[in-house]
Design an enzyme around this catalytic site. Structure first.
Site, PDB file in Angstrom:
ATOM      1  N   SER A 669       0.833  -1.190   0.000  1.00  0.00           N
ATOM      2  CA  SER A 669       0.000   0.000   0.000  1.00  0.00           C
ATOM      3  C   SER A 669       0.879   1.256   0.000  1.00  0.00           C
ATOM      4  O   SER A 669       1.627   1.487  -0.948  1.00  0.00           O
ATOM      5  CB  SER A 669      -0.970  -0.037   1.189  1.00  0.00           C
ATOM      6  OG  SER A 669      -1.979   0.924   1.055  1.00  0.00           O
ATOM      7  N   ASP A 742      -9.013  -4.618  -6.003  1.00  0.00           N
ATOM      8  CA  ASP A 742      -8.619  -3.723  -4.918  1.00  0.00           C
ATOM      9  C   ASP A 742      -9.667  -2.627  -4.742  1.00  0.00           C
ATOM     10  O   ASP A 742      -9.970  -1.892  -5.678  1.00  0.00           O
ATOM     11  CB  ASP A 742      -7.257  -3.094  -5.245  1.00  0.00           C
ATOM     12  CG  ASP A 742      -6.631  -2.347  -4.074  1.00  0.00           C
ATOM     13  OD1 ASP A 742      -7.385  -1.930  -3.169  1.00  0.00           O
ATOM     14  OD2 ASP A 742      -5.402  -2.179  -4.070  1.00  0.00           O
ATOM     15  N   HIS A 776      -7.483  -5.370  -1.653  1.00  0.00           N
ATOM     16  CA  HIS A 776      -6.278  -4.647  -1.222  1.00  0.00           C
ATOM     17  C   HIS A 776      -5.343  -5.554  -0.428  1.00  0.00           C
ATOM     18  O   HIS A 776      -4.128  -5.491  -0.554  1.00  0.00           O
ATOM     19  CB  HIS A 776      -6.678  -3.435  -0.384  1.00  0.00           C
ATOM     20  CG  HIS A 776      -5.555  -2.486  -0.121  1.00  0.00           C
ATOM     21  ND1 HIS A 776      -4.848  -1.863  -1.126  1.00  0.00           N
ATOM     22  CD2 HIS A 776      -4.993  -2.048   1.039  1.00  0.00           C
ATOM     23  CE1 HIS A 776      -3.908  -1.087  -0.608  1.00  0.00           C
ATOM     24  NE2 HIS A 776      -3.972  -1.190   0.695  1.00  0.00           N
TER      25      HIS A 776
END
Length: 811
Positions: A669, A742, A776
């Protein structure tokens, strides 16, 4: 201006590049890694309110790709399983068992089906029962297990509506009844057939500012609206344990429900139309409705409009009542906060928020409870003389805690005024207990309260329990975690007996639960969980402290292979894994986080796996980005990243454990964003691994991470921080991995695809792996094993067995 011209050119250029794609089969990493990934997880423990029992919740492991690939609706900011009216990415347990505190032998519940998918496991306030949901494939049912008989019974058919976030039921009447949301059987399900639109989709702005961040899974058209409403609609029903009867109460798009402490009223937060195509469901219009316990309407307490135009900034809020809750220590009293600055933190006012309350029957004038100079952060009620008020402001990092007597705003007394960044000064949180009504209230002992905290210190986290006088504010430390163990308090139900339940571990001892006698210091072990990772026995962990060039203190956790000796074995290829964090204070940025005495913890994306492959692993490496005074942290983001990384490598090299020429950098991330920037703006690393990242900040123009400025406020900043704009400088091999589904704000899969195209088109070494069905974070066993295989192949080729080359780079 040249940067902006380049930006436009680059965008056009990348859109014209096709991404070379190839389907490969799922691979498996070496057994040393795979065995750790597939190890059976340690049970999750839930202790009963009275501290007499615990539920052990067991998962078998990661779900299969087949489970993840089931049909999923991505609408309104939710991900829904249309087959069962549940959340599509829930993480159910496969079994639950009961254990009596002080008895080593877990006791199974009879009546549960084999291979159960259990979720939302919640104790009743009286500790006599446990309620939970069970996924039956075509629907979700509500179950209850009784402690005395250890029998689990099915309460409803498979008709529970679990599509919204949170549990689809609550305990009420002190554990005598359960309120649950049921699928509306009478409504017509929207068909899957193609419906021709009745006209174009139109959105219009009236000229007001509406700085909205980039959200995913939003509604797109009227057909989406109908589908969303179908799955959001529920009937609320009550199940009474003694009579075993079900009673219908009300219906609507129920977001939250709660019962008053006296059980006479219900507070329902109901979502209503019009919906939005710009924001998720939790910013849709909603009504706070009050009903009697039998479902009769008392009043509409407040109507909150659509929140598409909240002012800019992390301290901005909606106008009107918010955070509406029952006062935990009163029979039927609501309390809430209302902004006094229009929700805009830039408006200068004496008070940001006021807190009000209203007693049943809710037809009088509200009582002012407190003025808040900062944003309202919540209240912990104790009794008519004692309540704790929390206030905070993100912009200044200030957090204030006060004591007051409910109904008397003039009684407000400051307890703590500190920076939220200053972990060392954190006084902890107040200990509460569950009332007979099932509400959490402040634990008060002869005008004293108890405080529990993580106990951050230069020696690492040392959790504590303290007793504080509300008159003098003097504190007495009752207990604190001591080296070489890391121990945290998890239950205070036995505090009157001078005992607490703790979770204790060390670098070499797996976590287990203990009953601790505060006066004698003696412990009784309650659980005997096995070591979850036999393959890591012998691996060493140590905290490394060092300074970066400007004097800021830094630290990280160094893991070294079993039997490794630097003098004998020499420097190792090294993996550094980090995540940048912003600070407004250099002193706070340098504070130690975590504990040097905690047990080695693994998760699917951990870099620690590679300690079994002969690497030194530097995990949780400090990556502070500091901006003091009028300077914001991101004003020098790139420079500080490089300074951090250089200091970390130098420290490891000085310890003779790290081969400077064979260091990889990685992150997930915002850590992926960091990784790409470090490869673009330094020559410190041999290769990089970037998972689920964002690389072009112009695609998140209304802010990202902790950055409040928009692209139009600071275009040069967005350009400077975006590794996409500097793809020509990425001359170290970069492995990018992204879930194709995601849904994290800002990290669209397109971010990785565009960045891959740019590096490829400019002749860089890059590989992009897109994991089907993954979000994610990654969940399927096949996806996780393949991800680890990809990382292992990359590290072996470009780090451990790196070919020495001469590279150059300039900004």
């Amino acid at each position: 201006m040249k940067h902006l011209n380049f930006l436009l050119t680059a965008l056009i250029f990348v859109l014209c590049i096709s991404v070379a794609q190839a389907q490969t089969t799922y691979q498996r990493p070496p057994d040393d890694i795979a065995d750790l990934v597939l190890a059976k997880p340690t049970p999750v423990v839930a202790i009963s309110p009275d501290g007499e029992y615990m539920i052990l919740k067991q998962r078998n492991g990661h779900p299969s790709l087949e489970q993840l690939a089931k049909k999923e609706l991505r609408i309104g900011g939710l991900r829904i399983n249309p087959a069962n009216h549940g959340q599509s990415r829930a993480r159910p347990y496969n079994d639950i068992v009961l254990q009596n505190i002080g008895d080593d032998e877990p006791m199974p519940f009879t009546g549960l089906p084999a291979e159960s998918l259990i979720d939302h496991v919640i104790w009743s306030p009286d500790s006599k029962h446990v309620a939970f949901t069970l996924d039956e494939g075509t629907g979700v049912s509500l179950w209850m297990a009784t402690v005395d008989s250890r029998v689990a019974q099915r309460i409803t058919e498979a008709n529970i509506n679990a599509a919204m976030s949170g549990a689809p039921f609550i305990w009420a009447d002190g554990g005598a009844s359960i309120l649950y949301k049921e699928v509306v059987a009478t409504q017509s399900k929207p068909g899957d057939e193609l419906k021709l639109p009745k006209g174009p989709i139109v959105q219009e702005s009236s000229g007001e500012d509406a700085a909205i961040r980039t959200y995913q899974d939003l509604l797109k058209n009227p057909a989406d609206e109908d589908v969303f409403e179908y799955f959001a609609m529920s009937n609320l029903r009550r199940f009474v344990l003694e009579s075993q009867k079900h009673t219908a109460l009300m219906g609507g798009m129920i977001m939250r429900m709660s019962a008053s402490p006296d059980g006479k009223y219900l507070l329902i937060t109901e979502m209503v139309r019009p919906f939005s195509y710009l924001v998720p469901y939790y910013r849709f219009p909603m009504n706070y409705e009050i009903f009697t316990r039998d479902g009769n309407v008392v009043s509409t307490f407040a109507k909150i409009p659509l929140a598409e135009q909240i002012p800019k900034g992390f301290d901005a809020v909606r106008e009107g009542p918010r955070s509406v809750h029952w006062r935990a220590d009163a029979d039927a009293t609501l309390y809430w906060a209302e902004a006094q600055d229009g929700g805009n933190p830039k408006t200068e006012v004496d008070y940001r928020d006021n807190v009000y309350s209203l007693n049943a029957p809710f037809d009088g004038e509200p009582t002012l409870e407190a003025h808040c100079a900062l944003r309202f952060g919540g209240i912990t009620f104790g009794d008519n003389e004692n309540a704790i008020l929390y206030e905070r402001m993100w912009s200044t990092r200030q957090t204030v805690t006060s004591h007051f007597a409910p109904g008397n705003p003039d009684s407000k007394k400051l307890l703590f005024d500190r920076s939220s960044e200053d972990r060392y000064s954190d006084p902890g949180s107040f200990v509460t207990h569950v009332t007979d009504a099932g509400k959490y209230v402040l634990t008060i002992d002869n005008n004293h309260v108890y405080m529990r905290g993580t106990g951050a210190s230069p020696e690492g986290n040392r959790p504590f329990l303290r007793k504080m006088s509300l008159k003098t504010l003097e504190q007495e430390e009752l207990w604190r975690s001591e080296a070489p163990y890391y121990e945290s308090a998890v239950s205070f139900a036995n505090l009157e007996k001078g005992k607490i339940i703790t979770r204790r571990e060390s670098k070499v001892e797996q976590p287990n639960y203990y009953m601790l006698d505060l006066s004698s210091g003696k412990r009784e072990q309650l659980t005997h969980f096995d070591h979850p990772y036999p393959g890591l026995i012998g691996v060493t962990k140590q905290e490394v402290k060092f300074k970066r060039a400007d004097g800021i203190d830094m630290n990280g956790d160094l893991y070294l292979p079993k039997g490794y000796d630097a003098g004998r074995d020499g420097a190792l290829p090294t993996i550094m894994w980090a995540y940048p964090r912003e600070y407004k204070s250099a002193s706070a940025a340098g504070q130690v986080s975590g504990s040097p005495h905690s047990f080695i913890r693994l998760y699917y994306g951990s870099p620690i796996f590679w300690v079994t492959r002969g690497y030194a692993v530097f995990a949780n490496a400090s990556m502070p980005v500091v901006g003091e005074g009028d300077n914001e942290p991101n004003d020098s983001f790139r420079e500080q990243l490089v300074m951090n990384a250089e200091a970390a490598i130098n420290a490891l090299v000085e310890m003779k454990v790290c081969d400077r020429d064979r260091v990889a950098i990685g992150g997930h991330s915002y850590g992926a964003f960091m990784t790409a920037n470090l490869l673009a703006h330094s020559d410190l690393f041999a290769a990089g691994i970037a998972r689920s990242g964002a690389y072009n900040r112009t695609l998140t123009p209304f802010g990202f991470q902790r950055e409040e400025r928009t692209y139009w406020d600071a275009p040069e900043l967005y350009y400077t921080m975006s590794p996409f704009m500097h793809a020509d400088k990425v001359n170290e091999p970069l492995l990018m991995i992204h879930g194709e589904a995601d849904n994290n704000s800002g990290t669209f899969p397109m971010q990785s695809k565009r960045f891959y195209s740019a590096i490829k088109g400019l002749g860089g070494t890059v590989r992009l792996v897109v994991l089907p069905y993954e979000s994610h974070g990654y969940r399927a066993e096949e996806s996780i094993l393949h991800m680890l295989w990809e990382q292992d192949q990359w590290l072996e080729k470009y780090v451990k067995n790196k070919k020495m080359e001469t590279t150059g780079k300039s900004d």
